[in-house]
Design an enzyme around this catalytic site. Structure first.
Site, PDB file in Angstrom:
ATOM      1  N   CYS A 137      23.145  27.875  60.511  1.00  0.00           N
ATOM      2  CA  CYS A 137      23.001  27.962  62.007  1.00  0.00           C
ATOM      3  C   CYS A 137      22.610  29.494  61.958  1.00  0.00           C
ATOM      4  O   CYS A 137      23.153  30.491  61.444  1.00  0.00           O
ATOM      5  CB  CYS A 137      24.509  27.845  62.754  1.00  0.00           C
TER       6      CYS A 137
ATOM      7  N   GLU B 237      27.382  34.128  71.732  1.00  0.00           N
ATOM      8  CA  GLU B 237      26.732  34.039  73.077  1.00  0.00           C
ATOM      9  C   GLU B 237      27.286  34.865  74.184  1.00  0.00           C
ATOM     10  O   GLU B 237      26.797  35.275  74.898  1.00  0.00           O
ATOM     11  CB  GLU B 237      26.330  32.709  73.584  1.00  0.00           C
TER      12      GLU B 237
ATOM     13  N   CYS C 269      16.348  27.161  65.089  1.00  0.00           N
ATOM     14  CA  CYS C 269      17.695  26.388  65.087  1.00  0.00           C
ATOM     15  C   CYS C 269      17.863  25.276  64.423  1.00  0.00           C
ATOM     16  O   CYS C 269      17.157  24.446  64.407  1.00  0.00           O
ATOM     17  CB  CYS C 269      17.738  26.151  66.761  1.00  0.00           C
TER      18      CYS C 269
ATOM     19  N   ASP D 243      14.984  29.103  69.942  1.00  0.00           N
ATOM     20  CA  ASP D 243      16.493  28.884  69.698  1.00  0.00           C
ATOM     21  C   ASP D 243      17.367  28.360  70.973  1.00  0.00           C
ATOM     22  O   ASP D 243      16.642  28.807  71.958  1.00  0.00           O
ATOM     23  CB  ASP D 243      17.156  30.028  69.152  1.00  0.00           C
ATOM     24  N   SER D 244      18.328  27.824  70.751  1.00  0.00           N
ATOM     25  CA  SER D 244      19.101  27.381  71.923  1.00  0.00           C
ATOM     26  C   SER D 244      19.683  28.984  72.819  1.00  0.00           C
ATOM     27  O   SER D 244      19.843  28.926  73.922  1.00  0.00           O
ATOM     28  CB  SER D 244      20.491  26.654  71.532  1.00  0.00           C
TER      29      SER D 244
ATOM     30  N   HIS E 278      22.746  31.626  64.271  1.00  0.00           N
ATOM     31  CA  HIS E 278      23.740  32.463  64.982  1.00  0.00           C
ATOM     32  C   HIS E 278      24.753  33.145  63.783  1.00  0.00           C
ATOM     33  O   HIS E 278      25.089  34.487  63.731  1.00  0.00           O
ATOM     34  CB  HIS E 278      24.842  31.655  65.900  1.00  0.00           C
TER      35      HIS E 278
HETATM   36  N1  DGL Z   1      21.578  28.718  66.442  1.00  0.00           N
HETATM   37  C1  DGL Z   1      21.435  27.270  66.533  1.00  0.00           C
HETATM   38  C2  DGL Z   1      21.267  26.691  64.973  1.00  0.00           C
HETATM   39  O1  DGL Z   1      20.907  27.166  64.337  1.00  0.00           O
HETATM   40  C3  DGL Z   1      22.206  26.596  67.453  1.00  0.00           C
HETATM   41  C4  DGL Z   1      23.508  26.645  67.678  1.00  0.00           C
HETATM   42  C5  DGL Z   1      24.170  25.990  69.175  1.00  0.00           C
HETATM   43  O2  DGL Z   1      23.339  26.323  70.138  1.00  0.00           O
HETATM   44  O3  DGL Z   1      25.038  25.348  69.010  1.00  0.00           O
HETATM   45  O4  DGL Z   1      22.042  25.465  64.752  1.00  0.00           O
END
Ligand code: DGL
Length: 269
Positions: free
Chosen positions: A194, A162, A70, A7-8, A196
């Protein structure tokens, strides 16, 4: 060798937690590209370059199978990676399809023509890059007809998570849900598109109301990975799991420990 989870930043930990519970004997290497998060405000070329670089780091760590935990990378980069970048002996899977299969009541590999499904009005919450890719609508159109999707780009939520600023994240979730409801007052279902956002699931549910079924990816991806590995056990490999980050290992470890409520120690990638 182990299975790679990418993931990012920290969002993929929601997926890691679910897959570790579902597959306790499988070693996982988690890679957080924290130095470049968030991805959701970047261009697709940028997301492609960063995602291939991180995936290569996981291949180099001995992973033959990498899960892009992600949605932004799955939406903006995965198809291009599958077309021309992934070596024959490696596999990279995304997190979109298990979610859409659940929403459209399909089991894995059911490639029958699109059909009517129960849900008719779906709210999609995702990053700006995922929303503008329209990858969700494209995958859904292969499987279902007559589903109205209203997408809400949730700017700022990933940065707040984050940074560990959960008060700001809550306020942003409320305002994005309000914005969505102005466009679609009564969705039947909501997709947290997402990885997150499950960290804010209670807030999404409270803002949407109890009648809206909220689909979150982690358990769906865990089931789908268990199914995949039962058919391709050689992709598990052996060897140790671990946590890698392109960011500051101490800072990322502290946040991850706070989110998963267990000690997580990242090393520099
Ligand atoms: N958690 C990621 C997603 O599912 C990336 C969020 C990001 O880096 O903007 O999209």
């Amino acid at each position: 060798m182990a299975v790679g989870i990418f993931d990012s930043g920290l969002g993929g930990l929601t997926v890691l937690d679910a897959v570790q519970k579902r597959l306790p004997d499988v070693p996982f290497v988690y890679y957080a590209d924290s130095a470049h998060a968030p991805y959701g405000v970047r261009t697709s070329d940028d997301i492609y370059d960063l995602t291939t670089r991180a995936t290569q780091a996981l291949f180099d760590a001995g992973c033959d199978l990498v899960i892009l935990a992600c949605n932004t990378a799955s939406a903006a980069a995965l198809r291009r990676m599958q077309e021309s970048w992934i070596p024959d002996d490696k596999r990279v899977l995304g997190v979109f399809v298990p979610l859409i299969e659940a929403l459209t009541e399909r089991s894995w590999g059911d490639n029958s023509p699109p059909r009517e499904v129960d849900v008719k009005h779906v709210a999609l919450f995702a990053t700006p890059a995922t929303v503008s890719s329209r990858a969700f609508q494209r995958e859904l159109a292969f499987r279902a007809i007559g589903v109205d999707v209203e997408a809400q780009a949730c700017g700022g939520v990933v940065d707040a998570i984050e940074d560990g600023d959960m008060i700001l994240a809550e306020a942003l979730v409320n305002s994005h849900v309000d914005a969505l409801k102005r466009k679609m007052p009564t969705p039947d279902a909501a997709i947290l598109g997402c990885t997150h956002y499950p960290l804010m699931q209670a807030q999404f549910q409270a803002a949407l109301g109890e009648d809206v079924k909220v689909f979150s990816q982690a358990n769906l991806v865990a089931e789908s990975l268990a199914d995949y590995l039962s058919r391709r056990p050689e992709m598990i490999g052996g060897g140790a799991g671990g946590f890698l980050t392109s960011g500051d290992p101490k800072r990322v470890s502290d946040r991850a420990t706070q989110f998963l409520r267990r000690q997580i120690t990242f090393e520099a990638a």
